[in-house]
Scaffold this motif. Structure first.
Motif: not given
Length: 283
Positions: A145-147, A162-164, A233-235, A255-256
């Motif tokens: 995952r980036g960045p 998306p993240v939360g 945070m987490a995806p 998150s990429r």
């Protein structure tokens, strides 16, 4: 008709947009446009209808797309067979994050079906190195995952999640439909160790300096929230333990999910791996 030109054409035909195709190919748009024009001249047919909104395939373009995919697939298989004959038919893949990702599972199945004779070594890495050991030469390609600092690497985006905010289920904020970073001001966040890529650390801290317990693995992050009420945070899309909640953060960039490898790496298996990954993560 060169294989490179066909790769360019397939990228444009699949993205239906020169800008997105150029980004996918890690090049600028003008030389890509020239290459497609040159291909059309050589074939003697218009392959793409161009418009400000993007491109569409002509009947000739649709016919070429099927043949080009077949040709490129054969070329990749040939490279793998040659690598096998040379005793180099193995690839080491670094994986960071959730190994239950369905796209990663599809990728493993598709890669095995395409290259049954290739030995795949998997290096599961913790959160302190988002490149999964690429710079240390421990892996050939990373699913991560980036960045992060992309110096010396080629990075191809596969998906954006998306993240939360990760909270205890009994946290007063856990019942909200969504949150903003400002809602979490003054809270302790889990931290990565000193020396971790600063771009990576900044993203997972919401772009702000934070304080909190140091963690290295996903389970340590979850335990920090559970035991200490720490925020992180987490995806989105992964089901947390019932004691925890993940609330969407509406002002955080996604998150990429990316594939990354070292620039100039001659391993012939990397190109095929990335192409299969692109299809798997679209599925």
């Amino acid at each position: 008709m060169e294989l490179r030109s066909l790769r360019y054409f397939v990228a444009v035909a699949e993205e239906l947009h020169f800008g997105r195709a150029a980004a996918r190919l890690h090049m600028t748009q003008p030389p890509l446009s020239r290459a497609i024009r040159h291909l059309e001249t050589g074939i003697g047919a218009v392959l793409l209808h161009r418009s400000p909104a993007g491109v569409t395939l002509t009947p000739a373009g649709a016919a070429l797309l099927d043949e080009a995919r077949s040709l490129l697939d054969q070329a990749d298989r040939l490279r793998v067979r040659v690598a096998a004959a040379a005793g180099a038919a193995s690839i080491t893949v670094g994986i960071l994050g959730d190994s239950t990702d369905r796209a990663a599972t599809r990728l493993a199945a598709a890669y095995r079906a395409r290259h049954p004779d290739v030995e795949v070594h998997v290096r599961d890495t913790d959160l302190t190195d988002p490149t999964c050991g690429l710079r240390a030469g421990l892996v050939d390609v990373a699913l991560t995952r980036g960045p992060f600092d992309e110096t010396g690497l080629v990075v191809h985006d596969l998906r954006a999640d998306p993240v939360g905010a990760v909270l205890r289920a009994d946290d007063p904020l856990a019942c909200h439909d969504h949150l903003e970073l400002a809602d979490l001001a003054g809270r302790h966040w889990f931290q990565f160790p000193d020396g971790t890529d600063p771009i990576w650390r900044s993203y997972w801290n919401g772009g702000e300096p934070r304080e909190g317990p140091v963690v290295r693995a996903v389970q340590e992050c979850l335990q920090a929230v559970l035991w200490n009420g720490t925020v992180g945070m987490a995806p989105l899309g992964h089901t947390p333990p019932e004691e925890l909640a993940v609330v969407p953060l509406i002002d955080m960039a996604p998150s990429r999910v990316v594939a990354a490898w070292n620039k100039g790496d001659p391993n012939p298996l990397i190109r095929s791996f990335v192409q299969i990954a692109i299809s798997a993560y679209r599925g």
